[in-house]
Design a protein around this motif. Structure first.
Motif, mmCIF file in Angstrom:
data_model
loop_
_atom_site.group_PDB
_atom_site.id
_atom_site.type_symbol
_atom_site.label_atom_id
_atom_site.label_comp_id
_atom_site.label_asym_id
_atom_site.label_seq_id
_atom_site.Cartn_x
_atom_site.Cartn_y
_atom_site.Cartn_z
ATOM 1 N N LEU A 97 72.621 -8.210 39.576
ATOM 2 C CA LEU A 97 72.348 -7.035 40.399
ATOM 3 C C LEU A 97 71.871 -7.501 41.765
ATOM 4 O O LEU A 97 70.753 -7.998 41.920
ATOM 5 C CB LEU A 97 71.279 -6.151 39.729
ATOM 6 C CG LEU A 97 70.942 -4.843 40.444
ATOM 7 C CD1 LEU A 97 72.172 -3.951 40.540
ATOM 8 C CD2 LEU A 97 69.810 -4.114 39.726
ATOM 9 N N GLU A 98 72.753 -7.368 42.753
ATOM 10 C CA GLU A 98 72.403 -7.769 44.113
ATOM 11 C C GLU A 98 71.425 -6.775 44.729
ATOM 12 O O GLU A 98 71.394 -5.592 44.354
ATOM 13 C CB GLU A 98 73.664 -7.854 44.981
ATOM 14 C CG GLU A 98 74.729 -8.807 44.451
ATOM 15 C CD GLU A 98 74.306 -10.257 44.527
ATOM 16 O OE1 GLU A 98 73.322 -10.559 45.240
ATOM 17 O OE2 GLU A 98 74.954 -11.095 43.866
ATOM 18 N N VAL A 99 70.651 -7.262 45.677
ATOM 19 C CA VAL A 99 69.628 -6.418 46.304
ATOM 20 C C VAL A 99 70.243 -5.187 46.947
ATOM 21 O O VAL A 99 69.719 -4.073 46.828
ATOM 22 C CB VAL A 99 68.832 -7.232 47.347
ATOM 23 C CG1 VAL A 99 67.830 -6.332 48.084
ATOM 24 C CG2 VAL A 99 68.094 -8.393 46.687
ATOM 25 N N GLU A 100 71.400 -5.358 47.599
ATOM 26 C CA GLU A 100 72.006 -4.222 48.303
ATOM 27 C C GLU A 100 72.580 -3.181 47.338
ATOM 28 O O GLU A 100 72.931 -2.071 47.753
ATOM 29 C CB GLU A 100 73.099 -4.701 49.260
ATOM 30 C CG GLU A 100 74.249 -5.419 48.599
ATOM 31 C CD GLU A 100 74.050 -6.931 48.550
ATOM 32 O OE1 GLU A 100 75.075 -7.639 48.414
ATOM 33 O OE2 GLU A 100 72.900 -7.386 48.644
ATOM 34 N N ASP A 101 72.711 -3.548 46.058
ATOM 35 C CA ASP A 101 73.275 -2.616 45.077
ATOM 36 C C ASP A 101 72.226 -1.922 44.219
ATOM 37 O O ASP A 101 72.585 -1.146 43.321
ATOM 38 C CB ASP A 101 74.246 -3.358 44.156
ATOM 39 C CG ASP A 101 75.507 -3.819 44.882
ATOM 40 O OD1 ASP A 101 75.941 -3.102 45.798
ATOM 41 O OD2 ASP A 101 76.041 -4.888 44.528
ATOM 42 N N VAL A 102 70.962 -2.181 44.453
ATOM 43 C CA VAL A 102 69.900 -1.627 43.609
ATOM 44 C C VAL A 102 69.899 -0.112 43.647
ATOM 45 O O VAL A 102 69.812 0.563 42.604
ATOM 46 C CB VAL A 102 68.517 -2.171 44.021
ATOM 47 C CG1 VAL A 102 67.404 -1.420 43.300
ATOM 48 C CG2 VAL A 102 68.435 -3.646 43.707
ATOM 49 N N TRP A 103 70.022 0.469 44.853
ATOM 50 C CA TRP A 103 69.985 1.923 44.962
ATOM 51 C C TRP A 103 71.194 2.568 44.283
ATOM 52 O O TRP A 103 71.090 3.615 43.640
ATOM 53 C CB TRP A 103 69.932 2.341 46.425
ATOM 54 C CG TRP A 103 68.580 2.154 47.051
ATOM 55 C CD1 TRP A 103 68.250 1.274 48.038
ATOM 56 C CD2 TRP A 103 67.375 2.860 46.726
ATOM 57 N NE1 TRP A 103 66.918 1.377 48.355
ATOM 58 C CE2 TRP A 103 66.349 2.345 47.559
ATOM 59 C CE3 TRP A 103 67.060 3.861 45.811
ATOM 60 C CZ2 TRP A 103 65.054 2.816 47.510
ATOM 61 C CZ3 TRP A 103 65.752 4.331 45.757
ATOM 62 C CH2 TRP A 103 64.766 3.811 46.594
ATOM 63 N N ARG A 104 72.352 1.937 44.417
ATOM 64 C CA ARG A 104 73.558 2.474 43.774
ATOM 65 C C ARG A 104 73.444 2.374 42.252
ATOM 66 O O ARG A 104 73.881 3.265 41.520
ATOM 67 C CB ARG A 104 74.799 1.719 44.277
ATOM 68 C CG ARG A 104 76.105 2.347 43.881
ATOM 69 C CD ARG A 104 77.230 1.865 44.801
ATOM 70 N NE ARG A 104 77.383 0.427 44.759
ATOM 71 C CZ ARG A 104 78.247 -0.202 43.950
ATOM 72 N NH1 ARG A 104 79.006 0.494 43.131
ATOM 73 N NH2 ARG A 104 78.352 -1.505 43.983
ATOM 74 N N TRP A 105 72.862 1.277 41.768
ATOM 75 C CA TRP A 105 72.643 1.111 40.325
ATOM 76 C C TRP A 105 71.706 2.206 39.799
ATOM 77 O O TRP A 105 71.955 2.793 38.749
ATOM 78 C CB TRP A 105 72.055 -0.269 40.055
ATOM 79 C CG TRP A 105 71.764 -0.555 38.616
ATOM 80 C CD1 TRP A 105 72.614 -1.106 37.709
ATOM 81 C CD2 TRP A 105 70.538 -0.298 37.919
ATOM 82 N NE1 TRP A 105 71.999 -1.213 36.477
ATOM 83 C CE2 TRP A 105 70.723 -0.724 36.581
ATOM 84 C CE3 TRP A 105 69.316 0.236 38.282
ATOM 85 C CZ2 TRP A 105 69.729 -0.626 35.616
ATOM 86 C CZ3 TRP A 105 68.318 0.346 37.321
ATOM 87 C CH2 TRP A 105 68.525 -0.072 36.016
ATOM 88 N N LEU A 106 70.636 2.465 40.556
ATOM 89 C CA LEU A 106 69.697 3.509 40.158
ATOM 90 C C LEU A 106 70.373 4.870 40.158
ATOM 91 O O LEU A 106 70.125 5.705 39.264
ATOM 92 C CB LEU A 106 68.496 3.514 41.112
ATOM 93 C CG LEU A 106 67.401 4.552 40.823
ATOM 94 C CD1 LEU A 106 66.771 4.298 39.465
ATOM 95 C CD2 LEU A 106 66.339 4.524 41.920
ATOM 96 N N ASP A 107 71.241 5.092 41.122
ATOM 97 C CA ASP A 107 71.976 6.364 41.190
ATOM 98 C C ASP A 107 72.844 6.544 39.955
ATOM 99 O O ASP A 107 72.845 7.610 39.323
ATOM 100 C CB ASP A 107 72.838 6.362 42.454
ATOM 101 C CG ASP A 107 73.267 7.764 42.862
ATOM 102 O OD1 ASP A 107 72.529 8.729 42.554
ATOM 103 O OD2 ASP A 107 74.331 7.909 43.483
#
Length: 601
Positions: A234-244
């Protein structure tokens, strides 16, 4: 590759078993109808609210363990760009069931609703609630299409049966037994289907793990062997998308009618809650085999199999990785067993979507808007016709687009961004009214549409922070769906309050008050004032309410006790209800009475 005749025979035997179970359940439904003197449509739609605990757990779990669940988890784990970190469907659904049992099951079951649209019609009226109902029905139709597509693609890989025939046969069987017995047939066939899913999937696992071709999955989990580690990163820039994504699946399924249909069909509030909690455990267990299938596929040198090179990912066959893995890494009879599991999963989800959308149309549109005086016999025919129409609509969509993911995204988005905030507001925000509901509906849908969706070819008009081009496609890394949901949820009470004040202060003419919030607010004030100033009567004489006494209110349906428990009715509430009432006043008084329960005067 020639037609797999033994596999086809096994599939037909399975379909026959499911159909016979559905017919038996239909006969049970008829016996229940003959015994009851009440509303016979409740027998068809809710099983007469007599579904026992064990069957309830089975049907709740089977509803969500569909083809998309099994194939989607394996696909995500195998995909080198995703991995296990993006395949959390079992955990998301489990938490969703627990939250549903803690928060939604009790108020919905206590008020004896038939569908999740009932509270909207109670509070906002029949016309406005249709805005909520339409996307809910569309979501169910898309769900039917999604599950049938997953079966068609799987059967074509292992049995070499044409896509058309596998789709039509499966849809026909599901429609027939749902048509015959309603929720009874759906629930009892779910028992058979879930048992087959459990046994079949776990039977395949040892053969996959003991196959000499794949590498050790414990080694490939964090090491680059044939492809990147299947655990994923899980890349840092993808954290918000993962949470979504996590919240969309974790909260979105709480706004599907098929979830509430299971809790509303339970024989008591306690059993409805236990059903949710138990299903949350079972679905975690059923999520393990698809994860292992994806892990084995990611650990396989496909050049050593009959599939050859390039790999399924390089050929674009990632969505069919589960049937491909079973076909080339297990004996033939095991792959056939695996097909049975997928067929069972698809049938269990398809019939649930059929009875779900049928319930909402027949109860909330036909009975309450089109034909309020419809007889039980007429309603049964409406239910049957609706099952056929919804089944044919979902089946028809499978021939327009074979993308499971596109249908899934569209259905999940509508549920999460539009319906979920509305359901929370109507159940738990007493101030909410029609103006707030419309504002939240429009604002949430508008933000989601303007945010774009690459899978549906929709370019974004709103560019959120952290987003950008990935392989030529603009990707929103910001949690846009959650933002749309929160905007909708917050705007409902805000706009509800503002319009109450606008009409109350005279900033807007009262003739414009189409939802009559000014009159309802006055009704609420009068009801509260009467409740606070009038005490329980003893021997016909009013007595003052002393400090520390509690006001006990009547249940929503005074003709039926809630789960066998006797409820005392407050005379002062009865006195209010006995007065002549205009449209909507009864629902408002019920809302006020619910707020006053347990309040010390």
């Amino acid at each position: 590759m020639a037609l797999n005749v033994p596999g086809l025979i096994v599939m037909l035997v399975f379909y026959a078993l499911v159909l016979l179970t559905g017919i038996w359940a239909a006969r049970k439904s008829k016996r229940e109808e003959r015994k009851t003197t009440g509303d016979k449509t409740e027998i068809t739609l809710l099983g007469g609210r007599s579904i026992n605990l064990l069957v309830g757990i089975f049907t709740m779990t089977a509803t969500w363990v569909g083809g998309g669940f099994i194939l989607g988890i394996s696909e995500a784990v195998y995909n080198p760009k995703m991995g296990l970190i993006w395949a959390l469907m079992p955990l998301q659904y489990s938490l969703s069931f627990v939250l549903g049992g803690l928060v939604f099951a009790k108020p919905m079951r206590e008020r004896r609703y038939v569908t999740m649209i009932d509270p909207f019609q109670e509070k906002y009226g029949r016309v406005l609630s249709t805005l909520i109902l339409i996307p809910a029905i569309i979501g169910d139709i898309l769900w039917v299409a999604c599950t049938l597509i997953s079966l068609g693609s799987t059967v074509s890989v292992i049995l070499d049966l044409q896509y058309f025939y596998s789709i039509v046969i499966s849809a026909a069987v599901a429609i027939v037994y749902t048509l015959l017995g309603g929720l009874f047939s759906v629930a009892y066939t779910d028992v058979i289907q879930l048992l087959l899913i459990f046994v079949s999937l776990w039977l395949c696992v040892p053969f996959l793990l003991l196959s000499p071709i794949p590498s050790d999955i414990t080694v490939t989990s964090f090491n680059h062997t044939h492809q990147p580690p299947w655990v994923g990163v899980l890349e840092v820039e993808d954290v918000w998308r993962w949470l979504d994504d996590f919240l969309v699946l974790g909260l979105g399924c709480l706004s599907f009618q098929c979830f509430h249909q299971r809790t509303l069909s339970a024989s008591s509030v306690a059993k409805a809650q236990v059903t949710c909690f138990a299903a949350g455990v079972v679905i975690l267990i059923l999520g393990v085999p698809p994860i292992l299938v994806g892990a084995v596929a990611a650990s396989t040198d496909w050049n050593l199999t009959g599939y050859g090179l390039p790999s399924p990912y390089e050929r674009g066959d990632t969505s069919a990785i589960l049937p491909i893995t079973l076909q080339y890494l297990t004996p033939n009879f095991i792959s056939i067993v695996g097909i049975g599991a997928i067929a069972a999963a698809v049938m269990s989800s398809t019939d649930s979507a059929l009875i779900s959308s049928t319930s909402m149309f027949s109860s909330n549109i036909y009975k309450k808007i089109i034909r309020q005086g419809a007889s039980d016999r007429e309603m049964l025919w409406v239910i049957r016709i609706t099952v056929v129409v919804v089944g044919l609509a979902g089946t028809g969509l499978t021939f327009l687009d074979k993308s499971v993911l596109a249908f899934w995204v569209l259905g999940a988005d509508m549920s999460y961004t539009v319906i979920f905030p509305q359901l929370v507001a109507v159940l738990f925000f007493p101030i909410s009214n029609g103006y707030g509901a419309v504002a939240g509906y429009v604002l949430g849908a508008l933000i989601r549409i303007l945010s774009g969706e690459p899978l549906l070819g929709m370019p974004p008009l709103i560019h959120f922070p952290g987003s950008g081009l990935v392989d030529g496609v603009y990707v929103q890394r910001f949690p846009v769906r959650t933002v749309a949901m929160l905007f909708s949820l917050c705007s409902i009470p805000v706009f509800s309050f503002l319009f109450i004040k606008f009409f109350g202060w005279g900033l807007l003419p009262k003739s414009w008050d189409v939802f009559e919030v000014n009159r309802k607010a006055a009704t609420s004030s009068r009801t509260i004032e009467r409740t606070l100033t009038t005490s329980p009567k003893s021997e016909g004489s009013p007595q003052p309410v002393t400090d520390g006494e509690e006001v006990e209110m009547s249940p929503r349906d005074t003709n039926e006790s809630l789960d066998g428990e006797k409820q005392r009715t407050s005379p002062n509430v009865a006195s209010v209800s006995s007065e002549p009432q205009v449209e909507g006043e009864l629902d408002e008084q019920h809302l006020v009475s619910q707020q006053l329960i347990g309040t010390r005067l």
